[in-house]
Each structure stands twice: as structure tokens, then as C-alpha cells.
Design an enzyme around this catalytic site. Structure first.
Site, PDB file in Angstrom:
ATOM      1  CB  ALA A 172      -0.883  -0.014   1.233  1.00 34.55           C
ATOM      2  N   GLY A 198       0.760  -4.962   0.856  1.00 35.19           N
ATOM      3  CA  GLY A 198      -0.403  -5.032  -0.023  1.00 35.19           C
ATOM      4  C   GLY A 198      -0.095  -5.692  -1.363  1.00 35.19           C
ATOM      5  CD  GLU A 250      -2.175  -7.474   2.807  1.00 37.66           C
ATOM      6  OE1 GLU A 250      -1.786  -6.330   2.500  1.00 37.66           O
ATOM      7  OE2 GLU A 250      -2.813  -7.706   3.838  1.00 37.66           O
ATOM      8  CD  GLU A 262       1.803  -5.485   5.624  1.00 32.24           C
ATOM      9  OE1 GLU A 262       2.552  -6.422   5.993  1.00 32.24           O
ATOM     10  OE2 GLU A 262       0.978  -5.607   4.696  1.00 32.24           O
TER      11      GLU A 262
HETATM   12  C1  HXC Z   1       5.060   4.403  -1.075  1.00 35.25           C
HETATM   13  C2  HXC Z   1       6.997   3.444  -1.832  1.00 35.25           C
HETATM   14  C3  HXC Z   1       6.630   2.202  -1.295  1.00 35.25           C
HETATM   15  C4  HXC Z   1       5.372   2.108  -0.631  1.00 35.25           C
HETATM   16  C5  HXC Z   1       8.549   1.989  -2.228  1.00 35.25           C
HETATM   17  N1  HXC Z   1       8.190   3.270  -2.393  1.00 35.25           N
HETATM   18  N2  HXC Z   1       7.622   1.321  -1.560  1.00 35.25           N
HETATM   19  N3  HXC Z   1       6.217   4.528  -1.716  1.00 35.25           N
HETATM   20  N4  HXC Z   1       4.634   3.236  -0.552  1.00 35.25           N
HETATM   21  N5  HXC Z   1       4.913   0.965  -0.125  1.00 35.25           N
HETATM   22  C6  HXC Z   1       8.954   4.339  -3.056  1.00 35.25           C
HETATM   23  C7  HXC Z   1      10.127   4.810  -2.222  1.00 35.25           C
HETATM   24  O1  HXC Z   1       9.704   5.725  -1.256  1.00 35.25           O
HETATM   25  C8  HXC Z   1      10.992   5.430  -3.287  1.00 35.25           C
HETATM   26  O2  HXC Z   1      10.506   6.701  -3.597  1.00 35.25           O
HETATM   27  C9  HXC Z   1      10.775   4.522  -4.485  1.00 35.25           C
HETATM   28  O3  HXC Z   1       9.535   3.851  -4.245  1.00 35.25           O
HETATM   29  C10 HXC Z   1      11.857   3.480  -4.633  1.00 35.25           C
HETATM   30  O4  HXC Z   1      11.974   2.764  -3.428  1.00 35.25           O
HETATM   31  P1  HXC Z   1      13.373   2.577  -2.662  1.00 35.25           P
HETATM   32  O5  HXC Z   1      13.049   2.269  -1.242  1.00 35.25           O
HETATM   33  O6  HXC Z   1      14.289   3.722  -2.921  1.00 35.25           O
HETATM   34  O7  HXC Z   1      13.937   1.291  -3.405  1.00 35.25           O
HETATM   35  P2  HXC Z   1      14.895   0.167  -2.818  1.00 35.25           P
HETATM   36  O8  HXC Z   1      15.972   0.800  -1.994  1.00 35.25           O
HETATM   37  O9  HXC Z   1      15.293  -0.654  -3.976  1.00 35.25           O
HETATM   38  O10 HXC Z   1      14.007  -0.690  -1.810  1.00 35.25           O
HETATM   39  C11 HXC Z   1      12.904  -1.434  -2.313  1.00 35.25           C
HETATM   40  C12 HXC Z   1      12.007  -1.883  -1.153  1.00 35.25           C
HETATM   41  C13 HXC Z   1      11.618  -0.648  -0.298  1.00 35.25           C
HETATM   42  C14 HXC Z   1      12.755  -2.899  -0.267  1.00 35.25           C
HETATM   43  C15 HXC Z   1      10.793  -2.557  -1.746  1.00 35.25           C
HETATM   44  O11 HXC Z   1      11.099   0.353  -1.169  1.00 35.25           O
HETATM   45  C16 HXC Z   1      10.595  -0.921   0.742  1.00 35.25           C
HETATM   46  O12 HXC Z   1      10.893  -1.489   1.801  1.00 35.25           O
HETATM   47  N6  HXC Z   1       9.351  -0.473   0.515  1.00 35.25           N
HETATM   48  C17 HXC Z   1       8.274  -0.560   1.489  1.00 35.25           C
HETATM   49  C18 HXC Z   1       7.781  -1.970   1.604  1.00 35.25           C
HETATM   50  C19 HXC Z   1       6.687  -2.080   2.628  1.00 35.25           C
HETATM   51  O13 HXC Z   1       6.876  -1.770   3.821  1.00 35.25           O
HETATM   52  N7  HXC Z   1       5.486  -2.445   2.192  1.00 35.25           N
HETATM   53  C20 HXC Z   1       4.322  -2.519   3.078  1.00 35.25           C
HETATM   54  C21 HXC Z   1       3.544  -1.239   2.962  1.00 35.25           C
HETATM   55  S1  HXC Z   1       2.246  -1.183   4.098  1.00 35.25           S
HETATM   56  P3  HXC Z   1      11.459   8.002  -3.660  1.00 35.25           P
HETATM   57  O14 HXC Z   1      10.497   9.109  -3.907  1.00 35.25           O
HETATM   58  O15 HXC Z   1      12.176   8.052  -2.379  1.00 35.25           O
HETATM   59  O16 HXC Z   1      12.356   7.698  -4.822  1.00 35.25           O
HETATM   60  C22 HXC Z   1       1.070  -2.097   3.436  1.00 35.25           C
HETATM   61  C23 HXC Z   1      -0.138  -2.170   4.250  1.00 35.25           C
HETATM   62  C24 HXC Z   1      -1.054  -3.159   3.684  1.00 35.25           C
HETATM   63  O17 HXC Z   1       1.201  -2.608   2.376  1.00 35.25           O
HETATM   64  C25 HXC Z   1      -2.332  -3.054   4.380  1.00 35.25           C
HETATM   65  C26 HXC Z   1      -3.308  -2.260   3.663  1.00 35.25           C
HETATM   66  C27 HXC Z   1      -3.287  -2.322   2.226  1.00 35.25           C
END
Ligand code: HXC
Length: 257
Positions: free
Chosen positions: A65, A108, A111, A131
Site C-alpha cells: 500500500a 499489499g 496480499e 507492515e
Molecule cells: C510508497 C513506496 C513504497 C510504498 C517503495 N516506495 N515502496 N512509496 N509506498 N509501499 C517508493 C520509495 O519511497 C521510493 O521513492 C521509491 O519507491 C523506490 O523505493 P526505494 O526504497 O528507494 O527502493 P529500494 O531501496 O530498492 O528498496 C525497495 C524496497 C523498499 C525494499 C521494496 O522500497 C521498501 O521497503 N518499501 C516498502 C515496503 C513495505 O513496507 N510495504 C508494506 C507497505 S504497508 P522516492 O520518492 O524516495 O524515490 C502495506 C499495508 C497493507 O502494504 C495493508 C493495507 C493495504
């Protein structure tokens, strides 16, 4: 309809949907969610489409998400807007769906993949429910679907520590149907979808419904449901055609009715 966050392409009876927010690793924001669900619901109702493939980029199926979008939401907003309930419409699809996952399928994203009927994974795919590291937990079914897919031991560890699973482990654990070389992922997914779309659509829908029933009910009720639906299939033209084709030693030509 013109979409901004997804690409859609019809190939024969298959709808290919590519999540297209590459700069955000296909994070599922409100717009993408609405567009994706509109596209799949349209295909669900379209007799000319028999299967949907959903894919992302080489780097990310979807990284979850959109964290930036929900970061400052209040409880009242989350509750009153019933945030993420739109995904119930995805889960209620009757048309078969395939997730072709390369790279990250996190939160997400994992999911969404699990809401599809079949997950095909590239050998570089990474699955996880991280998460908890953000101070939340899975919110579109992950705590339930992951547990049903791979069992409590692994699901609990993944949800509580946020550790990810690679494609090999995901296949061993029963999360994914098959692992394929990354470069062949989309071709494989489209071939699989074409096979499914070549079947009778109503029969494929009923089959999906019956398999999904296994998650929702007791064995006795599930077997009873299967038998009743099996009987109902004899009201379709496609059952007559499928069996006639076998007896006449020719390929079946289904009319999807
Ligand atoms: C918003 C995101 C994002 C996310 C990545 N980005 N994941 N933006 N929401 N979930 C954005 C980053 O901010 C960044 O933007 C760009 O995408 C590239 O990501 P990087 O982190 O720079 O890439 P990298 O270093 O290669 O790392 C990849 C990654 C990491 C390991 C996947 O991005 C990451 O950990 N993302 C979050 C994963 C996560 O926690 N997902 C769960 C979300 S909560 P900028 O602007 O900085 O370039 C969820 C809740 C579900 O899903 C329940 C309800 C739906």
C-alpha cells in the site's frame, strides 16, 4: 476507459494488466486501487475475456500500500472511509486471475498476489508482509490468506518479524504455483491464462468458486457444494460440447454458455 496507473492490453481472450507506478515500485495508492478494480470488474462481466493476468515491473510486482498516502491518516478517516474495503470487490471476482510476480511483492503487493487464483513467481520474486516494521499489520487479508496458504508457523514468523521469502521458499511453502526464470515469466503467465481462457468461462468460474469454497466451509459442506455445482454444469451447452468433443476425438469448441 483511460487509466493512468495501470496498462491494459487484450490478447485474445486474456486481459493483461500491468501495474504502472514504476517510480513508487507500484505502491497501491487510491487511484491505482480504483483503476485496477474497475478494469478487473469490467473483464469479469465481459464474455469475451476468460482470464486476467496481473503483473508489475521487473523490479516490483508491488511494494505495498502507498505508505506516503496513508501516513498521516487519522483513525476516523480510516474507519469512516472503510479504507481497503474496495479490495473486497477484487476478492469477489468470478473470472480466473493470475498474478505474475517478479521482484518485490510486499505488504499489499503480496496480499494482491494472494487474492489472485494462481501466483506464478519469477526466480527473483520476494514475498513478505513487512507492515509490522511500519507499526501496522497486513490490512488487505494478508494475516488470513498467508496463514491459510503457508500455515501458521511461517505466516506468524513473517508477519511478526517482517522477514521476506524468496521464490524457492514460497514455492516450497505452497504460496506460489510455480517458479520460472524471470525472463520467461510473462510468456508463461500468458500461456497459462490462454489455456484457462480456452476453457468454458462459466465452467471455469464455477470451478474457481468450488475451490475457493474449501477455504470457507467444512469438508462435508464443501463436497456437497461441489456435487451440486457439478450437477448444474449439465445445464450448460459447454458440458455437452466438451464431452461430445472427447467422444468424437476432436478439440472442444466452447461457447461459454
Ligand atoms: C510508497 C513506496 C513504497 C510504498 C517503495 N516506495 N515502496 N512509496 N509506498 N509501499 C517508493 C520509495 O519511497 C521510493 O521513492 C521509491 O519507491 C523506490 O523505493 P526505494 O526504497 O528507494 O527502493 P529500494 O531501496 O530498492 O528498496 C525497495 C524496497 C523498499 C525494499 C521494496 O522500497 C521498501 O521497503 N518499501 C516498502 C515496503 C513495505 O513496507 N510495504 C508494506 C507497505 S504497508 P522516492 O520518492 O524516495 O524515490 C502495506 C499495508 C497493507 O502494504 C495493508 C493495507 C493495504
Amino acid at each position: 476507459m483511460a487509466y493512468e496507473t495501470i496498462l491494459t492490453e487484450t490478447r485474445g481472450r486474456v486481459l493483461l494488466i500491468t501495474l504502472n507506478r514504476p517510480k513508487a515500485l507500484n505502491a497501491l495508492n487510491g487511484q491505482l486501487t480504483e483503476e485496477l478494480i474497475a478494469a478487473v470488474q469490467q473483464a469479469d462481466a465481459d464474455p469475451e475475456i476468460g482470464c486476467i493476468v496481473i503483473t508489475g515491473s521487473a523490479k516490483a510486482f508491488a511494494a505495498g500500500a502507498d505508505i506516503k498516502e496513508m501516513q498521516s491518516a487519522t483513525y476516523a478517516e480510516m474507519y469512516a472511509g472503510d479504507r481497503f474495503s474496495a479490495w473486497d470487490r477484487f476478492a469477489a471476482l468470478r473470472i480466473p486471475t493470475i498474478a505474475a510476480v517478479a521482484g518485490y511483492a510486499l505488504g499489499g503487493g503480496c496480499e494482491l498476489a494472494m487474492m489472485c487464483d494462481i501466483i506464478l513467481a519469477a526466480d527473483d520474486a520476494v514475498f513478505g508482509q513487512p507492515e509490522i516494521k511500519l507499526g501496522v499489520m497486513p490490512g488487505i487479508g494478508g494475516s488470513q490468506r498467508l496463514t491459510r496458504a503457508i500455515g501458521k508457523a511461517k505466516a506468524m514468523e513473517m508477519c511478526l518479524t517482517g522477514r521476506t521469502m524468496d521464490a524457492t521458499e514460497a514455492e516450497r511453502a505452497g504460496l506460489v504455483a510455480r517458479v520460472v526464470p524471470a525472463e520467461g515469466l510473462l510468456d508463461d503467465a500468458l500461456r497459462t491464462a490462454e489455456t484457462i481462457a480456452g476453457m468454458s468461462k462459466p465452467i471455469a468460474m464455477m470451478t474457481k468458486e468450488a475451490v475457493n469454497r474449501a477455504y470457507e466451509t467444512t469438508l462435508t459442506e464443501g463436497v456437497r457444494f461441489e456435487r451440486r455445482v457439478f450437477h448444474a454444469m449439465f445445464a450448460t451447452a459447454d458440458q455437452k460440447e466438451g464431452m461430445a468433443a472427447f467422444v468424437e476425438k476432436r478439440p472442444a469448441k466452447f461457447q461459454h454458455r
